[in-house]
Design an enzyme around this catalytic site. Structure first.
Site, PDB file in Angstrom:
ATOM      1  N   ASP A  91      -6.594 -15.792   3.028  1.00  0.00           N
ATOM      2  CA  ASP A  91      -7.949 -16.589   3.106  1.00  0.00           C
ATOM      3  C   ASP A  91      -8.821 -16.490   1.934  1.00  0.00           C
ATOM      4  OD1 ASP A  91      -7.153 -17.479   5.562  1.00  0.00           O
ATOM      5  OD2 ASP A  91      -9.210 -16.811   6.550  1.00  0.00           O
ATOM      6  N   LYS A 146       0.918  -1.363   0.076  1.00  0.00           N
ATOM      7  CA  LYS A 146       0.105   0.034  -0.121  1.00  0.00           C
ATOM      8  C   LYS A 146       0.862   1.088  -0.005  1.00  0.00           C
ATOM      9  CE  LYS A 146      -4.245   1.677   0.324  1.00  0.00           C
ATOM     10  NZ  LYS A 146      -5.097   1.832  -1.010  1.00  0.00           N
TER      11      LYS A 146
END
Ligand code: NAD
Length: 379
Positions: free
Chosen positions: A267, A207
């Site tokens: 995930d 980021k």
């Protein structure tokens, strides 16, 4: 230790842990017989099993077994409904796995996500979104970042403002994201080296448009990438990465992620593989010329809804055993033999409930033991 004799600490843990561990050991034993190596497997309690046996989620004797081993094969720990009065620091989720990661400096988490063609129907994405197939390795930094930086929760009483006005009180929670260039370098090397064994592409997730951590991450990964001229490197912001995973997952080969981003994206990627019951993981420590210590475990948890019913899928645990043979013991042929056998077993139609698609004429529903038996017999 002879070159083909390895010591394994097997920590089955709670819930479905013992059931799937039994099948993984069965498959390792069958592989060992055929491929001529020896595993000295010592089972030890962890999680609630550790608390029941010795009053601690990671008993001292269990830690001693791990220290005396070449690798740890781990099940899962934690039972959310057990003893809500126990302090969170002593509960298995924090008091078993995190100390092991710390003790062995397990900084690199590898999670391979592969959607087998036969299981395309249980992938949450439509077939046209699955592209040429899903085969992604998520490499996650595991010991730095938000989860390990200084943290606190404090009561704040504002001291400024007119004296006759009541003071404003509130609580404030602080988590700190800290990473060093050395920590980025070592995880970047793991990702580039893994890409060499695969399709030679690394997508680095950060980021950098908002976080200082991200700026440093991008600079260091770019510098390390320059040492791997044979690997294509691209950078992607984490929000776009989350979106691209569901729009066009086939574009990814190795995804290199900081700790928190890797936790979330791995995930999300795992869901694309159809079931948590299919997905193994490896957490690796320092590598020397002779060995890499690692902890190998399924991506999923203790699945209390399935425990004790012989319906859990043992494949994630079995494939975790294969990753152990590959990464800690350098037994590539044995690891590949297990992986190929699992794929053939699925092709033959064996399915535990989580991967059994309604209306699939080839599917035959089997239990945990039957699945383990079939793989052990065929390996
Ligand atoms: P979970 O992964 O146990 O279960 C999520 C879902 O996936 C459930 O529907 C479960 O049935 C299914 N699932 C998981 N493994 C499966 C398997 N092998 N075969 C078929 N289906 C499977 O996650 P949860 O319910 O959020 O957590 C349960 C407990 O496990 C909690 O105490 C949690 O803290 C713990 N946990 C431990 C670990 C670990 O030890 N590394 C990891 C995750 C969760």
């Amino acid at each position: 230790m002879s070159s083909r004799h390895f010591k394994v600490a097997a920590l089955a843990g709670d819930g479905i842990g013992p059931e799937v561990m039994r099948e993984a050991i069965k498959v390792l034993r069958a592989t060992e017989k055929k491929l001529g190596f020896a595993l000295e497997i010592t089972e030890a309690p962890a999680g609630w099993a550790g608390i029941d046996a010795a009053g601690k989620a990671l008993p001292d004797a269990t830690l001693a077994v791990c220290k005396n081993s070449d690798a740890i094969l781990f099940g899962s720990v934690g039972l959310p409904d057990r003893d809500p009065t126990m302090a969170k620091e002593a509960r298995p989720e924090r008091a078993a796995l995190l100390p092991l990661r710390k003790e062995f400096d397990l900084f690199a988490n590898l999670r391979p996500v592969k959607l087998l063609k036969e299981l395309a129907g249980i992938c949450p994405l439509r077939p046209e979104r699955q592209g040429d197939g899903i085969d992604i390795l998520v490499v996650r930094e595991l010991t730095a970042g938000l989860y390990f930086g200084p943290k606190s929760t404090e009561e704040v009483v504002e001291s400024h403002g007119p004296p006759h006005q009541p003071r404003r009180r509130y609580r404030k929670a602080v988590d700190t994201m800290v990473i060093t260039s050395g920590e980025i370098e070592r995880i970047a090397h793991v990702a580039f080296q893994a890409a060499r064994q695969r399709r030679k592409k690394v997508t680095s997730i950060d980021k950098a448009n908002v976080l200082e951590n991200g700026v440093l991450w991008r600079e260091v990964v770019t510098a390390i990438g320059a040492q791997y001229a044979d690997i294509a490197l691209e950078h992607m912001f984490v929000d776009n990465g989350a979106m691209q995973l569901v729009l066009r997952p086939s574009q990814f080969d190795v995804m290199l992620c900081e700790n928190t981003f890797g936790d979330i994206l791995s995930d999300e990627a795992a869901a694309l593989g159809g079931s948590l019951g299919m997905l193994p993981s490896a957490s690796l420590g320092k590598t020397s010329a002779e060995k890499t210590f690692g902890l190998y475990e399924p991506a999923g948890g203790t699945a209390p809804d399935l425990a004790g019913k012989n319906i859990a899928n043992p494949i994630a645990q079995i494939l975790s055993g294969a990753l152990m043979l590959r990464h800690s013991f350098g037994m590539e042929a044995a690891a590949a033999a297990i992986e190929t056998t699992v794929a053939s077993d699925i092709r033959a139609g064996h399915r535990t409930g989580d991967i059994c698609e309604a209306g699939d004429p080839k599917a035959r529903k089997v239990g945990t033991h039957e699945m383990g038996d079939a793989i052990a017999l065929a390996v």
